[in-house]
Design a protein around this motif. Structure first.
Motif, PDB file in Angstrom:
ATOM      1  N   GLU A 571      44.676  33.061  33.372  1.00  0.00           N
ATOM      2  CA  GLU A 571      43.792  33.157  33.441  1.00  0.00           C
ATOM      3  C   GLU A 571      42.792  32.743  34.341  1.00  0.00           C
ATOM      4  O   GLU A 571      42.178  31.543  33.641  1.00  0.00           O
ATOM      5  N   PHE A 572      41.853  33.100  35.335  1.00  0.00           N
ATOM      6  CA  PHE A 572      41.292  32.131  35.866  1.00  0.00           C
ATOM      7  C   PHE A 572      39.190  32.369  35.536  1.00  0.00           C
ATOM      8  O   PHE A 572      39.721  33.173  34.694  1.00  0.00           O
ATOM      9  N   ASP A 573      38.308  31.663  36.201  1.00  0.00           N
ATOM     10  CA  ASP A 573      37.191  32.150  35.692  1.00  0.00           C
ATOM     11  C   ASP A 573      37.309  33.475  36.216  1.00  0.00           C
ATOM     12  O   ASP A 573      36.979  33.814  37.247  1.00  0.00           O
ATOM     13  N   LYS A 574      36.322  34.479  35.435  1.00  0.00           N
ATOM     14  CA  LYS A 574      35.331  36.157  35.603  1.00  0.00           C
ATOM     15  C   LYS A 574      35.414  36.244  37.100  1.00  0.00           C
ATOM     16  O   LYS A 574      35.765  37.189  37.363  1.00  0.00           O
ATOM     17  N   SER A 575      34.460  35.127  37.876  1.00  0.00           N
ATOM     18  CA  SER A 575      34.692  35.315  38.962  1.00  0.00           C
ATOM     19  C   SER A 575      35.422  35.769  40.027  1.00  0.00           C
ATOM     20  O   SER A 575      35.059  35.788  40.779  1.00  0.00           O
ATOM     21  N   THR A 576      36.862  35.011  39.764  1.00  0.00           N
ATOM     22  CA  THR A 576      37.967  34.413  40.888  1.00  0.00           C
ATOM     23  C   THR A 576      38.253  36.052  41.524  1.00  0.00           C
ATOM     24  O   THR A 576      38.274  37.003  40.837  1.00  0.00           O
ATOM     25  N   SER A 577      38.294  36.012  42.731  1.00  0.00           N
ATOM     26  CA  SER A 577      38.405  37.117  43.743  1.00  0.00           C
ATOM     27  C   SER A 577      40.094  36.784  43.157  1.00  0.00           C
ATOM     28  O   SER A 577      41.098  35.960  43.243  1.00  0.00           O
ATOM     29  N   ASN A 581      42.780  33.575  43.746  1.00  0.00           N
ATOM     30  CA  ASN A 581      44.410  33.957  42.153  1.00  0.00           C
ATOM     31  C   ASN A 581      45.313  33.947  43.030  1.00  0.00           C
ATOM     32  O   ASN A 581      45.984  32.684  42.458  1.00  0.00           O
ATOM     33  N   ASN A 621      40.960  39.147  38.485  1.00  0.00           N
ATOM     34  CA  ASN A 621      41.485  36.904  38.140  1.00  0.00           C
ATOM     35  C   ASN A 621      42.428  36.701  36.977  1.00  0.00           C
ATOM     36  O   ASN A 621      42.485  35.779  36.181  1.00  0.00           O
ATOM     37  N   LYS A 622      43.261  37.566  36.325  1.00  0.00           N
ATOM     38  CA  LYS A 622      44.671  37.692  36.184  1.00  0.00           C
ATOM     39  C   LYS A 622      46.142  37.952  36.518  1.00  0.00           C
ATOM     40  O   LYS A 622      45.634  38.177  37.851  1.00  0.00           O
TER      41      LYS A 622
END
Length: 860
Positions: A571-577, A581, A621-622
């Motif tokens: 799980e990346f930062d929620k702003s990650t495209s 990702n 982001n996942k």
């Protein structure tokens, strides 16, 4: 005349009876389907409603609360949990045990249909499902081809998948990755301003032009002809030449004047790879009553057929994961153990009864008792699964009891010199009460399971039925078949050392007598030292209790086992495209595949999770990896490796990844024979959201410190970046605009409108109309978005609204119409039940505030 006497003197009835039992058992066995576990539906119904483009706040207000209200009178509901996510509403109805799931789902559908008119027009139809292990994907497939990516995707969607979906037992196939063809109409905002045309005008012009309309019939007394207006787009030129407006008479403005029309691909939302190679991922689910093994075999055969038909395009289907492999291996292993148990029991009986004839009777009695269970399973709609087969393995020892006690007593009477008929009759009658007692003791242990009103009873019901059926049949066999066989083939045994086999049996009997003598001496000591022996027994009992209290022996519902397979979620930062990702996930994939212990890796970037607790909604982001380690002897030998415990490898891999790729949340779960979600799930609810979140964060900090607790998460988390447009209603109205018109333009600009289609060779492709990518990237683009008002004046958003940059919750949750948050945790290195006990112990010492209600998740 009792049943034994009838069996001995008039055996026809018994022969016919057991012939019927055997025939039904064989027929039943031939018709039984294979499953890993019994089909037990948990008392949970999930209602998922898609709302494209909506944020959690809007989803909760416009969809979730209205469906909650509609379901308020639903019978059998224990409590409702509502999760409002971006683009979707999820309502989980936890039902009271014993509620009819099918009827509840029908009632829920009816209630939702009644309020359908009150829900937004843009929502997708609500989808209902049960929570069951049999609803999980049974196969993960990666498909590749030499065809262009968009052409392969379309063939997969229009040609290959329909062939697979026609297979009996296939329920649903989810597509991951691939490139779907889409006609892109990218509107230039500067040109809209120049021609004083609104984005909505472009949308309406295209949508109204690309239609086929039936006009009726032209008919005479002799013939009839239908009249139809054909206006559907068949080429890009058709779209380019759509007239949008005529600002100056004789000078029309066409779509090509304000937009760039391209034959492109749909915006990527999911990506799938297998062992680092891009492809189209398929997640295949079977129907609830389908035979997983049969479905798997039929699907594999269909894949081979499609590959042969499309060999020129090099179409390949690779089975990345097939749960039925474990099913077949587990079932075959238990069947082998079952056969081995019968053989070993027969050999033991040969040693102790010293008679091949008596051993033959035992060999006949045990399968006769077992075969009836197959008939009962078939009649009740059960399957061959771990529970039913393990029940059969367990009762081999029980089944032999009746045959042995009866046979041993008959043999005793034969050795006294009685004839076979009298010995069989007297031997059975003398021991009948004892045989009845030892059988009914076993029955009363397992019979109550059938009447339990708890979730685990569904799993154990088939186990219990098989044990009770086989045990009662063994009693019937002991009272009928065994005495009859003994009356026909029984013989007084007078062993003489005339051959090697007899000498071995006499030697074994001598050893047995020595053991019996030693045991007698030991028993005399115990009876002579009662207090000392009582102390030893009490000490052992205290030690056992101490071991349980210390958690040395853990607790969990079902052991995962070590199958060499686990799921790794990133799980990346929620702003990650999705593109960022994918870029990082690809590097992590490469690193994992370099590990010599790794056999295969199936990647799901941005797609929905495959776990039993999954809500079926993906996120940009996942990422989820399904990793299979080398665990077969041949694989390990070729690679020159020793088998590594899966949990040890998981811990090492996560440590290495955290060092090499920091800033990512890694969560892991071992995948065993039985799929499971987070074993610890606690929902906190109350009237005040702030107090609920505070309690949730406090409990999270505590659980994170408990040994074995892993990936402790709260469902409601801030951090989803958003641009919030707050209009000044007065300014907006003075400029000739209203909220609905502005909202429609905003949605079209940033999400697009795909109502129109282009038809080519009978296939329809969506036409998406929105701003070009350079005009929908950042904060300034939102502020400078131009909207044409009814007077033809271009008005920027910043002229009538304030645009705020901030964070919003990634999910909003409610329980029984109160604010809620769900805390979940995995268990790694310790049994899940033991970790949960530590949580319970903490809550007893440190109770939550009285305003907070706590509910343990029912699904685990």
């Amino acid at each position: 005349m009792n049943i034994t006497e009838i069996s001995i003197k008039r055996p026809s009835l018994i022969i016919v009876l057991f012939s019927i039992f055997t025939l039904l058992g064989v027929i039943g066995f031939m018709n039984l389907s294979y499953e890993l576990m019994p089909d037990f539906n948990q008392p949970v119904v999930v209602i998922k409603t898609g709302y494209p483009g909506a944020e959690p706040n809007e989803v909760e207000t416009s969809v979730s609360r209205k469906i909650e209200d509609a379901l308020s009178n639903l019978e059998g509901v224990d409590y409702l949990v509502t999760k409002s996510l971006p683009n979707a509403s999820i309502i989980i109805a936890n039902l009271k045990y014993g509620t009819d799931l099918d009827k509840t789902m029908q009632d829920a559908q009816r209630y939702i249909d009644n309020i359908r008119k009150d829900l937004p027009q843009d929502i997708l139809s609500p989808v209902m499902s049960k929570v069951s292990p049999n609803d999980l994907p049974i196969m993960s497939i990666s498909a590749t081809s030499d065809l262009p990516a968009s052409e392969f995707y379309q063939k997969m969607k229009d040609d290959y998948l329909p062939q697979i979906q026609q297979i009996r037992g296939v329920a649903e196939i989810t597509i991951l990755g691939g490139e779907e063809r889409e006609i892109q109409v990218k509107v230039d905002q500067a040109k809209l301003k120049l021609y004083k045309i609104s984005l909505q005008q472009v949308v309406e012009a295209i949508n109204r032009s690309g239609l086929d309309l039936p006009a009726g019939k032209a008919q005479t007394e002799i013939e009839t002809n239908s009249v139809r207006l054909t206006g559907k787009f068949s080429s890009l030129e058709d779209i380019k030449n759509v007239q949008v407006s005529i600002p100056i008479p004789g000078s029309p403005v066409y779509v090509k004047d304000v937009a760039d029309i391209t034959d492109g691909i749909k915006e990527t939302t999911t990506i799938s790879r297998y062992n680092g190679k891009n492809g189209i991922g398929l997640m295949l689910k079977k129907q609830g009553d389908g035979n997983a093994v049969d479905v798997s075999n039929l699907v594999r055969a269909k894949f081979k057929s499609i590959e042969l038909q499309n060999s020129n395009s090099n179409v390949k289907f690779v089975i990345a994961d097939d749960s039925t492999d474990n099913t077949i291996a587990a079932v075959n292993s238990v069947v082998f153990d079952l056969i081995l148990a019968v053989i070993l029991v027969s050999l033991v009986m040969l040693l102790f009864l010293r008679s091949l004839r008596n051993s033959l009777i035992v060999v006949i009695a045990i399968p006769t008792s077992l075969v009836t269970a197959f008939a009962v399973m078939w009649l009740l709609g059960y399957t061959l699964n771990l529970m039913t087969l393990l029940a059969m393995s367990l009762i081999i020892g029980i089944l032999v009891d009746d045959a042995v006690v009866v046979l041993e007593n008959i043999q005793k009477h034969l050795d006294k010199g009685k004839d076979k008929l009298n010995a069989a009759m007297d031997g059975r009658m003398e021991i009948g009460f004892s045989a009845l007692s030892i059988t009914l003791v076993d029955v009363v242990v397992f019979l109550p399971i059938l009447f339990l009103q708890v979730f685990v009873a569904d799993m154990l019901k088939q186990f219990s039925v098989v044990v009770v059926t086989s045990t009662l049949t063994s009693l019937l066999v002991g009272f009928t078949l065994t005495p009859w066989l003994a009356s026909r083939i029984g013989k007084k045994e007078d062993l003489q050392p005339t051959n090697l086999f007899n000498r071995f049996l006499l030697w074994f009997e001598h050893q047995l007598e020595k053991f019996t003598h030693w045991y007698g001496v030991l028993l005399e000591w115990v009876l002579g030292h009662k207090l000392i022996f009582t102390g030893i027994v009490l000490l052992l009992f205290v030690m056992t209790v101490g071991i349980m209290k210390q958690g040395i022996i853990g607790k969990e519902l079902i052991s995962t086992g070590d199958q060499g397979k686990f799921r790794l979620a990133l799980e990346f930062d929620k702003s990650t495209s999705i593109h960022q990702n994918n870029l990082i996930a690809q590097k992590i994939e490469t690193y994992i595949l370099k590990q010599p212990e790794v056999s295969t890796l199936f990647s799901n970037i941005g797609g929905p999770s495959t776990g039993i607790g999954s809500l079926g909604v993906g996120s940009a982001n996942k990422t989820e990896f399904t990793i299979q380690l080398r665990n077969k002897k041949d694989e390990l030998k070729i690679a020159g490796l020793k088998k590594v415990p899966t949990e040890d490898f998981m811990k090492k891999l996560r440590f290495d990844l955290q060092q090499k790729f920091p800033g990512i949340n890694y969560s892991m779960a071992a995948l065993g024979l039985i799929p499971r979600s987070a074993p610890i799930e606690i929902t906190l609810s109350g009237n005040e959201l702030d107090l609920v979140m505070k309690s949730g964060n406090t409990l999270k900090e505590v659980i994170e410190k408990i040994p074995g607790a892993d990936n402790v998460r709260l469902s409601v988390e801030a951090g989803s970046p958003e641009y919030k447009i707050i209009p000044d209603k007065d300014k907006m109205q003075r400029l000739g605009l209203n909220t609905a018109y502005v909202g429609l333009n905003l949605r079209t600009a940033f999400t697009g409108n795909d109502d129109a289609t282009l038809t080519e060779n009978g296939t329809e492709y969506p036409v998406r109309i929105w701003l070009d990518e350079f005009s929908r990237q950042n904060f300034e683009d939102v502020q400078q978005l131009s909207i044409i008002n009814p007077m033809g004046m271009p008005v920027e958003v910043s002229q009538f609204a304030t645009v705020q940059q901030g964070n919003s919750p990634s999910l909003l949750e409610r329980k029984d119409r109160q604010a809620a948050v769900t805390l979940t945790a995995d268990a790694l290195g310790r049994p899940s039940g033991t970790v949960a006990d530590d949580v319970v112990a903490y809550l007893k010492k440190n109770p939550l505030p009285t305003e907070i209600q706590m509910t343990w998740g029912k699904r685990h």
